[in-house]
Design a protein around this motif. Structure first.
Motif, mmCIF file in Angstrom:
data_model
loop_
_atom_site.group_PDB
_atom_site.id
_atom_site.type_symbol
_atom_site.label_atom_id
_atom_site.label_comp_id
_atom_site.label_asym_id
_atom_site.label_seq_id
_atom_site.Cartn_x
_atom_site.Cartn_y
_atom_site.Cartn_z
ATOM 1 N N ARG A 1 57.241 -2.492 -12.927
ATOM 2 C CA ARG A 1 57.816 -3.941 -13.330
ATOM 3 C C ARG A 1 58.138 -4.601 -11.988
ATOM 4 O O ARG A 1 59.075 -4.252 -11.140
ATOM 5 C CB ARG A 1 59.070 -3.878 -14.192
ATOM 6 C CG ARG A 1 59.637 -4.971 -14.564
ATOM 7 C CD ARG A 1 60.945 -4.697 -15.535
ATOM 8 N NE ARG A 1 61.545 -5.839 -15.423
ATOM 9 C CZ ARG A 1 62.999 -5.908 -15.820
ATOM 10 N NH1 ARG A 1 63.582 -5.046 -16.192
ATOM 11 N NH2 ARG A 1 63.540 -7.169 -15.722
ATOM 12 N N THR A 2 57.546 -5.654 -11.659
ATOM 13 C CA THR A 2 57.800 -6.700 -10.679
ATOM 14 C C THR A 2 57.803 -5.976 -9.279
ATOM 15 O O THR A 2 58.746 -5.841 -8.496
ATOM 16 C CB THR A 2 59.148 -7.525 -10.896
ATOM 17 O OG1 THR A 2 59.385 -7.704 -12.332
ATOM 18 C CG2 THR A 2 59.201 -8.715 -9.959
ATOM 19 N N TRP B 1 67.283 -2.060 -6.642
ATOM 20 C CA TRP B 1 65.892 -1.671 -6.837
ATOM 21 C C TRP B 1 65.426 -0.096 -7.048
ATOM 22 O O TRP B 1 66.215 0.649 -6.287
ATOM 23 C CB TRP B 1 65.155 -2.209 -5.486
ATOM 24 C CG TRP B 1 65.011 -3.622 -5.274
ATOM 25 C CD1 TRP B 1 66.263 -4.491 -4.526
ATOM 26 C CD2 TRP B 1 64.382 -4.673 -5.749
ATOM 27 N NE1 TRP B 1 65.903 -5.559 -4.753
ATOM 28 C CE2 TRP B 1 64.732 -5.874 -5.317
ATOM 29 C CE3 TRP B 1 63.151 -4.721 -6.765
ATOM 30 C CZ2 TRP B 1 64.018 -7.149 -5.655
ATOM 31 C CZ3 TRP B 1 62.691 -5.680 -7.085
ATOM 32 C CH2 TRP B 1 63.031 -6.958 -6.706
ATOM 33 N N GLU C 1 52.183 -8.509 -5.988
ATOM 34 C CA GLU C 1 51.913 -10.102 -5.937
ATOM 35 C C GLU C 1 52.848 -10.740 -4.800
ATOM 36 O O GLU C 1 52.967 -11.879 -4.430
ATOM 37 C CB GLU C 1 51.733 -10.787 -7.136
ATOM 38 C CG GLU C 1 50.551 -10.270 -8.076
ATOM 39 C CD GLU C 1 50.673 -11.090 -9.431
ATOM 40 O OE1 GLU C 1 51.634 -11.392 -9.812
ATOM 41 O OE2 GLU C 1 49.572 -11.431 -9.885
ATOM 42 N N HIS C 2 53.998 -9.901 -4.436
ATOM 43 C CA HIS C 2 55.011 -10.312 -3.578
ATOM 44 C C HIS C 2 55.365 -9.359 -2.704
ATOM 45 O O HIS C 2 55.150 -8.188 -2.745
ATOM 46 C CB HIS C 2 56.479 -10.492 -4.667
ATOM 47 C CG HIS C 2 56.117 -11.406 -5.920
ATOM 48 N ND1 HIS C 2 55.962 -12.767 -5.750
ATOM 49 C CD2 HIS C 2 55.817 -11.055 -6.953
ATOM 50 C CE1 HIS C 2 55.802 -13.311 -6.837
ATOM 51 N NE2 HIS C 2 55.695 -12.133 -7.815
ATOM 52 N N VAL D 1 57.331 -5.358 -5.278
ATOM 53 C CA VAL D 1 57.354 -6.012 -4.145
ATOM 54 C C VAL D 1 56.957 -4.965 -3.058
ATOM 55 O O VAL D 1 57.443 -4.100 -2.937
ATOM 56 C CB VAL D 1 58.660 -6.540 -4.078
ATOM 57 C CG1 VAL D 1 58.727 -7.311 -2.683
ATOM 58 C CG2 VAL D 1 59.182 -7.516 -5.110
ATOM 59 N N MET E 1 60.738 -2.174 -6.828
ATOM 60 C CA MET E 1 60.418 -2.669 -8.360
ATOM 61 C C MET E 1 61.929 -2.598 -8.842
ATOM 62 O O MET E 1 62.722 -1.926 -8.872
ATOM 63 C CB MET E 1 59.384 -1.856 -8.830
ATOM 64 C CG MET E 1 59.730 -0.222 -9.084
ATOM 65 S SD MET E 1 58.594 0.693 -9.831
ATOM 66 C CE MET E 1 59.500 2.512 -9.666
ATOM 67 N N ARG E 2 61.766 -3.268 -10.149
ATOM 68 C CA ARG E 2 62.976 -3.091 -11.010
ATOM 69 C C ARG E 2 62.912 -1.938 -11.672
ATOM 70 O O ARG E 2 64.097 -1.307 -11.817
ATOM 71 C CB ARG E 2 62.785 -4.333 -12.073
ATOM 72 C CG ARG E 2 62.700 -5.520 -11.648
ATOM 73 C CD ARG E 2 64.085 -5.988 -10.988
ATOM 74 N NE ARG E 2 64.437 -7.396 -10.352
ATOM 75 C CZ ARG E 2 64.751 -8.514 -11.169
ATOM 76 N NH1 ARG E 2 65.450 -8.131 -12.567
ATOM 77 N NH2 ARG E 2 64.936 -9.651 -10.690
#
Length: 285
Positions: free
Chosen positions: A276-277, A192, A227-228, A279, A266-267
């Motif tokens: 990107r993605t 991460w 969103e997570h 959390v 994030m990624r």
């Protein structure tokens, strides 16, 4: 023939174990390669046929076969997997653009498992036996590669992956059979990245916090939607504060003064400067 793939659990962190082998995690999308009666079809993990998107991967092996792996593209500047590139490949349907992409943004099929070969179902074979069969194959072209692995030394591999800014490591039990479900016998450790963001609003319909980061001039710019990761307690704490910060709304969002800060993992950053993605990790107070 499509086979639903074996999926990964998430490990709490890098680990080493003599009963495991460890592979670099390829940053692309899952691909099931199926050659039946000489006919090659390509499928995503959700059984979507993507054969026409990758003409350079429609080459046959010496016998009917089903393989599992990732399709990836490489950024020519960094030599690292280009996730946005492979998503561009996957979303392209127009024949002329597909053909152009095959030349300018060539895809690689990074193979890590073999499920059927020469009329035999290999899924009940231990992973190490499947690996031996896989490594005996003659590959159709340079667009095909076999993912390397090491035995036992997962932490050492993770250190190399982290230093190179790659996606992560996958640990797999050497004796694992191939099952079409999520299994603790295969575990991923994601490399991460972390960022601090301002929460500048939220979605009305479902959970999602709007994130922003300062640009070079210090002005905030949108950076994506979280969103997570937020627990019920985090969401409750957010609701207790956000109503005092509302500056406006539209059909889909409520906007807030940028007073709430958060740490996210994030990624990576996308080429357009988005998380990107992302959390949620914690509020910064």
């Amino acid at each position: 023939m499509f086979i639903s793939p074996m999926l990964l659990e998430t490990a709490p962190g890098p680990f080493s174990h003599s009963n495991y082998l460890f592979e670099p995690k390829v940053d692309g999308h899952r691909l099931i390669y199926s050659q039946q009666s000489g006919n090659v079809r390509l499928y995503t993990r959700h059984n979507n046929d993507c054969t026409r998107q990758y003409p350079e991967l429609r080459l046959p092996f010496d016998s009917d076969i089903i393989l599992d792996g990732e399709v990836a593209c490489t950024d020519p500047q960094t030599g690292i997997n280009d996730f946005e590139g492979v998503m561009s490949r996957f979303s392209t349907r127009q024949h002329s653009k597909v053909q152009q992409f095959a030349k300018t943004l060539s895809a690689t099929f990074a193979i890590f498992d073999i499920l059927h070969y020469q009329g035999r179902d290999l899924r009940k074979f231990p992973l190490m036996e499947r690996k031996a069969i896989l490594h005996s194959l003659v590959l159709p072209s340079s667009n095909f590669g076999i993912v390397p692995y090491i035995e036992g030394a997962g932490e050492a591999l993770y250190e190399q992956i982290e230093a190179r800014g790659m996606e992560g490591v996958v640990g797999k039990r050497k004796d694992s059979q191939y099952v079409s479900k999520r299994s603790a016998n295969w575990q991923k450790v994601i490399n991460w990245s972390y960022a601090e963001v301002f929460i500048t609003g939220y979605k009305k319909a479902e959970f999602g916090w709007l994130a922003a980061v300062p640009d070079l001039s210090g002005k905030l710019r949108p950076a994506g939607i979280i969103e997570h990761g937020a627990s019920p307690k985090h969401k409750q704490a957010f609701r207790g504060v956000c109503q005092q910060l509302v500056t406006g709304e539209d059909k889909n969002h409520v906007y807030l003064e940028p007073r709430i800060r958060a740490k996210v993992k994030m990624r990576n950053w996308t080429k357009s400067g988005l998380l990107r993605t992302p959390v949620f990790e914690q509020f910064i107070v």
